[in-house]
Design a protein around this motif. Structure first.
Motif, PDB file in Angstrom:
ATOM      1  N   PRO A 161       0.836  -1.203   0.000  1.00  0.00           N
ATOM      2  CA  PRO A 161       0.000   0.000   0.000  1.00  0.00           C
ATOM      3  C   PRO A 161       0.871   1.254   0.000  1.00  0.00           C
ATOM      4  CG  PRO A 161       0.059  -0.981   2.178  1.00  0.00           C
ATOM      5  CD  PRO A 161       0.809  -1.905   1.262  1.00  0.00           C
ATOM      6  N   LEU A 162       0.590   2.153  -0.897  1.00  0.00           N
ATOM      7  CA  LEU A 162       1.321   3.417  -0.966  1.00  0.00           C
ATOM      8  C   LEU A 162       0.404   4.535  -0.488  1.00  0.00           C
ATOM      9  CD1 LEU A 162       3.080   3.052  -4.426  1.00  0.00           C
ATOM     10  CD2 LEU A 162       4.053   2.704  -2.166  1.00  0.00           C
ATOM     11  N   PRO A 163       0.813   5.242   0.548  1.00  0.00           N
ATOM     12  CA  PRO A 163      -0.035   6.335   1.028  1.00  0.00           C
ATOM     13  C   PRO A 163      -0.055   7.480   0.018  1.00  0.00           C
ATOM     14  CG  PRO A 163       2.089   6.373   2.135  1.00  0.00           C
ATOM     15  CD  PRO A 163       2.056   5.124   1.281  1.00  0.00           C
ATOM     16  N   GLU A 164      -1.179   8.155  -0.052  1.00  0.00           N
ATOM     17  CA  GLU A 164      -1.257   9.325  -0.912  1.00  0.00           C
ATOM     18  C   GLU A 164      -0.518  10.456  -0.223  1.00  0.00           C
ATOM     19  OE1 GLU A 164      -5.136  10.394  -2.235  1.00  0.00           O
ATOM     20  OE2 GLU A 164      -5.651   8.346  -2.743  1.00  0.00           O
ATOM     21  N   LEU A 165       0.303  11.157  -0.976  1.00  0.00           N
ATOM     22  CA  LEU A 165       1.049  12.289  -0.446  1.00  0.00           C
ATOM     23  C   LEU A 165       0.665  13.528  -1.235  1.00  0.00           C
ATOM     24  CD1 LEU A 165       4.618  10.743  -0.134  1.00  0.00           C
ATOM     25  CD2 LEU A 165       2.984  11.113   1.688  1.00  0.00           C
ATOM     26  N   TYR A 166       0.439  14.610  -0.542  1.00  0.00           N
ATOM     27  CA  TYR A 166       0.138  15.881  -1.176  1.00  0.00           C
ATOM     28  C   TYR A 166       1.211  16.850  -0.702  1.00  0.00           C
ATOM     29  CZ  TYR A 166      -4.232  13.437  -1.792  1.00  0.00           C
ATOM     30  OH  TYR A 166      -5.173  12.496  -2.123  1.00  0.00           O
ATOM     31  N   GLN A 167       2.089  17.263  -1.605  1.00  0.00           N
ATOM     32  CA  GLN A 167       3.232  18.069  -1.217  1.00  0.00           C
ATOM     33  C   GLN A 167       3.285  19.352  -2.024  1.00  0.00           C
ATOM     34  OE1 GLN A 167       6.439  15.259  -1.915  1.00  0.00           O
ATOM     35  NE2 GLN A 167       6.336  14.568   0.205  1.00  0.00           N
ATOM     36  N   VAL A 168       3.953  20.352  -1.467  1.00  0.00           N
ATOM     37  CA  VAL A 168       4.185  21.623  -2.122  1.00  0.00           C
ATOM     38  C   VAL A 168       5.670  21.914  -2.009  1.00  0.00           C
ATOM     39  CG1 VAL A 168       3.748  24.102  -2.030  1.00  0.00           C
ATOM     40  CG2 VAL A 168       1.903  22.496  -1.518  1.00  0.00           C
ATOM     41  N   VAL A 169       6.286  22.332  -3.093  1.00  0.00           N
ATOM     42  CA  VAL A 169       7.683  22.748  -3.077  1.00  0.00           C
ATOM     43  C   VAL A 169       7.702  24.247  -3.322  1.00  0.00           C
ATOM     44  CG1 VAL A 169       9.927  22.549  -4.198  1.00  0.00           C
ATOM     45  CG2 VAL A 169       8.477  20.524  -3.935  1.00  0.00           C
ATOM     46  N   VAL A 170       8.386  24.969  -2.452  1.00  0.00           N
ATOM     47  CA  VAL A 170       8.444  26.427  -2.557  1.00  0.00           C
ATOM     48  C   VAL A 170       9.893  26.835  -2.790  1.00  0.00           C
ATOM     49  CG1 VAL A 170       8.014  28.601  -1.355  1.00  0.00           C
ATOM     50  CG2 VAL A 170       6.494  26.637  -0.969  1.00  0.00           C
TER      51      VAL A 170
END
Length: 184
Positions: free
Chosen positions: A148-157
């Motif tokens: 199982p791969l967790p969903e990741l929500y990322q932002v790069v600034v």
């Protein structure tokens, strides 16, 4: 086959003086950091970091980034190697993945893990997971489609400079966001 010895010397160096390799591709989750902290606290250093000497005399890490990061004020054992840029990239790309190709005897590992005593909770939990009964599959034994791969929500600034990066990091962590600093 002729095998060259590329180790120039073993040095004991303050870890904070070691420069991380800019192309280091490994990241270390908090669980791994906690286990390594526990192991270092209970056993100490029993393996050397690997670094190469740069033209300005500084040492650039090729292996052991997390150990150096966790013990910045310690004098750590460093194998200094004489590798050029291309050879350093080759070692950096292959050393850990090559070690990962080793096959495990899960029964022997479970017996060994069961016999190890520790006072550290993170180390104890990890040892218990290694000592799980042979019938239980670990994630690395499952086919990739079953992991199982967790969903990741990322932002790069992109920040203007290190000071702005530090300010933004402090603000976001204070707001409860899980952040990590990345320099490229």
């Amino acid at each position: 086959m002729l095998v060259r010895d590329r180790i120039v010397e073993l040095r004991r160096v303050p870890a904070h003086l070691l420069r991380p390799h800019p192309r280091n591709w490994r990241s270390h989750p908090e669980s791994q950091r906690n286990i390594l902290r526990g192991l270092l606290a209970e056993v100490g250093y029993a393996d050397a970091l690997i670094a190469r000497s740069l033209p300005d005399g500084t040492l650039q890490l090729l292996d052991g980034h997390l150990r150096a990061e966790l013990t910045p004020n310690c004098h750590v054992p460093v194998l200094v190697v004489d590798l050029d840029d291309k050879e350093a990239d080759k070692l950096l790309a292959l050393l850990d993945p090559l070690a990962g190709l080793a096959e495990a005897n899960h029964h022997t590992l479970a017996e060994l893990a069961s016999s190890v005593e520790t006072q550290n909770e993170a180390v104890r939990d990890f040892l218990q997971s290694l000592a799980a009964p042979a019938g239980e599959e670990s994630p690395e034994e499952k086919p990739p489609s079953e992991i199982p791969l967790p969903e990741l929500y990322q932002v790069v600034v992109d920040c203007r400079d290190e000071a702005e990066q530090a300010t933004l990091y402090e603000r976001l962590t204070a707001e409860g966001y899980k952040c990590r600093l990345v320099n490229m």
